[in-house]
Design an enzyme around this catalytic site. Sequence first.
Site, PDB file in Angstrom:
ATOM      1  N   ASP A  31       0.857  -1.186   0.000  1.00  0.00           N
ATOM      2  CA  ASP A  31       0.000   0.000   0.000  1.00  0.00           C
ATOM      3  C   ASP A  31       0.899   1.245   0.000  1.00  0.00           C
ATOM      4  O   ASP A  31       1.623   1.496   0.964  1.00  0.00           O
ATOM      5  CB  ASP A  31      -0.857  -0.037   1.283  1.00  0.00           C
ATOM      6  CG  ASP A  31      -2.097   0.823   1.183  1.00  0.00           C
ATOM      7  OD1 ASP A  31      -3.116   0.456   1.786  1.00  0.00           O
ATOM      8  OD2 ASP A  31      -2.038   1.862   0.488  1.00  0.00           O
ATOM      9  N   GLU A  43      -6.908   4.000  -5.108  1.00  0.00           N
ATOM     10  CA  GLU A  43      -8.047   4.389  -4.291  1.00  0.00           C
ATOM     11  C   GLU A  43      -8.432   5.796  -4.724  1.00  0.00           C
ATOM     12  O   GLU A  43      -7.630   6.723  -4.589  1.00  0.00           O
ATOM     13  CB  GLU A  43      -7.710   4.385  -2.801  1.00  0.00           C
ATOM     14  CG  GLU A  43      -8.928   4.775  -1.971  1.00  0.00           C
ATOM     15  CD  GLU A  43      -8.597   5.242  -0.588  1.00  0.00           C
ATOM     16  OE1 GLU A  43      -7.522   5.833  -0.383  1.00  0.00           O
ATOM     17  OE2 GLU A  43      -9.422   5.011   0.315  1.00  0.00           O
ATOM     18  N   ASP A  65      -2.840   4.842  -2.307  1.00  0.00           N
ATOM     19  CA  ASP A  65      -3.754   5.494  -1.364  1.00  0.00           C
ATOM     20  C   ASP A  65      -4.141   6.891  -1.859  1.00  0.00           C
ATOM     21  O   ASP A  65      -3.261   7.686  -2.209  1.00  0.00           O
ATOM     22  CB  ASP A  65      -3.013   5.610  -0.025  1.00  0.00           C
ATOM     23  CG  ASP A  65      -3.878   6.175   1.077  1.00  0.00           C
ATOM     24  OD1 ASP A  65      -4.881   5.524   1.408  1.00  0.00           O
ATOM     25  OD2 ASP A  65      -3.560   7.263   1.568  1.00  0.00           O
ATOM     26  N   HIS A  73     -10.760  -1.313   5.407  1.00  0.00           N
ATOM     27  CA  HIS A  73     -10.424  -0.923   6.775  1.00  0.00           C
ATOM     28  C   HIS A  73     -10.995   0.438   7.158  1.00  0.00           C
ATOM     29  O   HIS A  73     -10.792   0.905   8.280  1.00  0.00           O
ATOM     30  CB  HIS A  73      -8.900  -0.906   6.912  1.00  0.00           C
ATOM     31  CG  HIS A  73      -8.288   0.078   5.987  1.00  0.00           C
ATOM     32  ND1 HIS A  73      -8.287  -0.069   4.614  1.00  0.00           N
ATOM     33  CD2 HIS A  73      -7.719   1.263   6.223  1.00  0.00           C
ATOM     34  CE1 HIS A  73      -7.725   0.973   4.059  1.00  0.00           C
ATOM     35  NE2 HIS A  73      -7.364   1.801   5.012  1.00  0.00           N
ATOM     36  N   ASP A  74     -11.684   1.074   6.170  1.00  0.00           N
ATOM     37  CA  ASP A  74     -12.299   2.377   6.462  1.00  0.00           C
ATOM     38  C   ASP A  74     -13.815   2.270   6.537  1.00  0.00           C
ATOM     39  O   ASP A  74     -14.483   3.244   6.907  1.00  0.00           O
ATOM     40  CB  ASP A  74     -11.989   3.387   5.345  1.00  0.00           C
ATOM     41  CG  ASP A  74     -10.523   3.727   5.230  1.00  0.00           C
ATOM     42  OD1 ASP A  74     -10.063   3.958   4.097  1.00  0.00           O
ATOM     43  OD2 ASP A  74      -9.838   3.741   6.268  1.00  0.00           O
TER      44      ASP A  74
HETATM   45  O1  TEU Z   1      -8.596   6.702   2.811  1.00  0.00           O
HETATM   46  C1  TEU Z   1      -8.989   7.946   2.253  1.00  0.00           C
HETATM   47  C2  TEU Z   1     -10.424   8.073   2.353  1.00  0.00           C
HETATM   48  O2  TEU Z   1     -11.081   8.454   1.413  1.00  0.00           O
HETATM   49  C3  TEU Z   1     -11.066   7.660   3.628  1.00  0.00           C
HETATM   50  O3  TEU Z   1     -10.125   7.834   4.682  1.00  0.00           O
HETATM   51  C4  TEU Z   1     -12.208   8.583   3.898  1.00  0.00           C
HETATM   52  O4  TEU Z   1     -11.876   9.872   3.451  1.00  0.00           O
HETATM   53  C5  TEU Z   1     -12.397   8.643   5.371  1.00  0.00           C
HETATM   54  O5  TEU Z   1     -12.578   7.337   5.818  1.00  0.00           O
HETATM   55  C6  TEU Z   1     -13.600   9.528   5.642  1.00  0.00           C
HETATM   56  O6  TEU Z   1     -14.766   8.852   5.255  1.00  0.00           O
HETATM   57  C7  TEU Z   1      -7.217   6.410   2.711  1.00  0.00           C
HETATM   58  C8  TEU Z   1      -6.956   5.243   3.654  1.00  0.00           C
HETATM   59  O7  TEU Z   1      -7.727   4.129   3.218  1.00  0.00           O
HETATM   60  C9  TEU Z   1      -7.347   5.693   5.042  1.00  0.00           C
HETATM   61  O8  TEU Z   1      -7.247   4.604   5.962  1.00  0.00           O
HETATM   62  C10 TEU Z   1      -6.417   6.815   5.452  1.00  0.00           C
HETATM   63  O9  TEU Z   1      -6.835   7.313   6.712  1.00  0.00           O
HETATM   64  C11 TEU Z   1      -6.478   7.961   4.436  1.00  0.00           C
HETATM   65  O10 TEU Z   1      -6.420   7.533   3.082  1.00  0.00           O
HETATM   66  C12 TEU Z   1      -5.301   8.885   4.635  1.00  0.00           C
HETATM   67  O11 TEU Z   1      -4.128   8.204   4.231  1.00  0.00           O
END
Ligand code: TEU
Length: 544
Positions: free
Chosen positions: A96, A246, A196, A320-321
Site C-alpha cells: 500500500d 483508491e 492510497d 479498513h475504512d
Molecule cells: O482513505 C482515504 C479516504 O477516502 C477515507 O479515509 C475517507 O476519506 C475517510 O474514511 C472519511 O470517510 C485512505 C486510507 O484508506 C485511510 O485509511 C487513510 O486514513 C487515508 O487515506 C489517509 O491516508
Amino acid sequence: MNHFQDKVIYQIYPKSFMDTNGDGIGDLRGVIQKLDYLKYLGVDYIWLTPFFVSPQNDNGYDVADYLAVDPLFGTMEDCEELIDQADKRGIGVMLDMVFNHTSTSHQWFQKALSGDPQYMDYYIFRDSPQGQPPTNWESKFGGNAWEYVPSLKKWYLHLFDVTQADLNWENPNVREELKNVIRFWKEKGVKGFRFDVVNLISKPEVFEDDHQGDGRRFYTDGPHVHEYLKELVRDTGIDQMVTVGEMSSTTLDNCIRYSNPEEKELSMCFNFHHLKVDYKDGKKWELMEPDLAALKKIFATWQEGMAENNGWNAVFWCNHDQPRIVSRLGDDKTYWKESAKMLAAAVHMMRGTPYIYQGEEIGMTNPHYDRISLYKDVESLNYYEIMLEQGKTKQQALEILEARSRDNSRTPMQWDGSDFAGFTQAEPWLSIPDNHRYINVESEKEQGDSILQFYRKLIQLRKEHTAISQGTIEFVETDSDEIMAYFRESKEEKLLVVCHMKDGCLPWEGLEETKDWDILLTNYSQESRGNLRPYEMRIYRKKY
Ligand code: TEU
Ligand code: CA
C-alpha cells in the site's frame, strides 16, 4: 483477458490480522502463519495495508520511512520471508503506497521544518498571516486543512490528519523519490501496489477558498493526475503488475482513464459512490436508511459505463475504512448468513476484480461498541468531539459512531471461539465482539453451509466461468427497488444474478427468458423459483 480478470484479492490489515509475539497487535509473522488459510480460501493476491515505520496516528497511513518495516510489525527479514512464502503458495503480495502525504515525522518533513528550502519544496507550504489559513479547505478528519508553523511563518497543507503533510507532486524530486520507493519494493518481489488516495496528488496552480464545499473540487482528479500516474508507471515499469488506485470522490470518466489499459495508468480503481447511499445529504456522519434505488443505479452506471469504455473496476463492499457490510446493508442478527452471502454474490458476480476484506469471508460484524473509550480511530475520535460541539448528545454521537466508525472494520480477525478469538494471547489493541464465539474461521471451516464455504465457492466460480471474469454485463429493470438483477454473458453461457436486498418476502415471477434455465447458485439450502425470500440470491444459468 488481462492477467487479473479472474483473480480475487484479499485485503489484510496487519494490525488486526494475527499477533505472534503477544503484544496484542497483529504482525507480519502472523500473516506468514496464516498463508495456508489464505491458500485454502483460494485468493490470488494479498494487499497489506501499510506496515512501514510510522507514529501510528492514522494506523500506518502516516508513513515516516517508506523503505523500512515498523518494529511493531516485525523486521525486513520477516517481510522478505512473507513475500517468499506467499509466492511459494502462488499468492502475490501487494503493498500500500501512501504517496499523497507523509508523516510529519518523516525526515523529509523534519528537514523542511528546519527551513531547508529543498525539502520545504517537497511539501505544500504557503504564506498567509498567522490566524488566517491560505484557504478555507477542510481536512477529511475535521478542522481546517492547513497548519501554521510559527518558526517558518508559513502554513502547510494536510488533507488528512495534521501529522500527515501533503507532498508536492509538482516537484520532480518528489516524484523521483517515490519512484525509488516503488523500485525498492519491486526489487523485493512484490507483485502489485495499491495507491492510497492517489487521485488527490495533483493540486491546483492557484489555491482559493471554496464557497460551495470543503475544497475537494479543487484537488480531486487534479490537473496533472493522469500525467503523474503515467510517468510513475512508465519510469518504474509496473504496467504488468496488479495496481489499484483508491479514488476519493472521483468520477466515472476519470476512472475510465485511470484503468483503460490503453492509458497505461493503473489496472483498476476503487470508487466509493455505492458506499454513500446511507449518507444523509452525502454526509458520512448523518445517518439515513440505505437508498437501494440509488445503489442499483450507481452499480448499473459504473458497471456498464466502465465495460463500454474498457475500464476495470475493483468490486468490493468492505475495507479498513468502511463498516462491516453485513451490519450495514444486511442483517447481522436474524438473516446474518443469508444476507452476508447475498451481499457477497452481488459484487463477486459483477465485472471487475473482487476484493475480500479480512473477516468479511466469515461474516464478521460491527462490534456495536457502547462507549467512547473503546474507539481508537483518529477520524472517529475527532468527529465524536465535533458532534458534541454541534450539540448532539453523547448517546446520539455514540449511535452514529456505532454505524460509521472505521473501527467497525478494524476489530481483530476471529480465528476461533477462544477468549481473544485466537488472534492474540494478550489484551488485543481493539476490543473483540462476543459473537466471535460462533463467527470464526475454525467453526466455519467445519460447516458446509457457512459463509466461509460460500466465499470459497464464489472464488472458484470466477475461475470456472468466463461469463463472470470476462463477460458482458447488463442490468435488468425490476419493479422493486429491493431487487437488483443483472445479466452476465460470454460465448459459452448466460447468467442472471438476482439479489433481494431486504428482509421480507417479495413476489418474483422470474423473467420469461430464464424460466427454463438452471439455478447455478443460491444462498438458501432449499432452491426455489418462487417469491424471493429474505435476502435471497439466485444465479440462473443457460449454457449455450
Ligand atoms: O482513505 C482515504 C479516504 O477516502 C477515507 O479515509 C475517507 O476519506 C475517510 O474514511 C472519511 O470517510 C485512505 C486510507 O484508506 C485511510 O485509511 C487513510 O486514513 C487515508 O487515506 C489517509 O491516508
Ligand atoms: Ca504482535
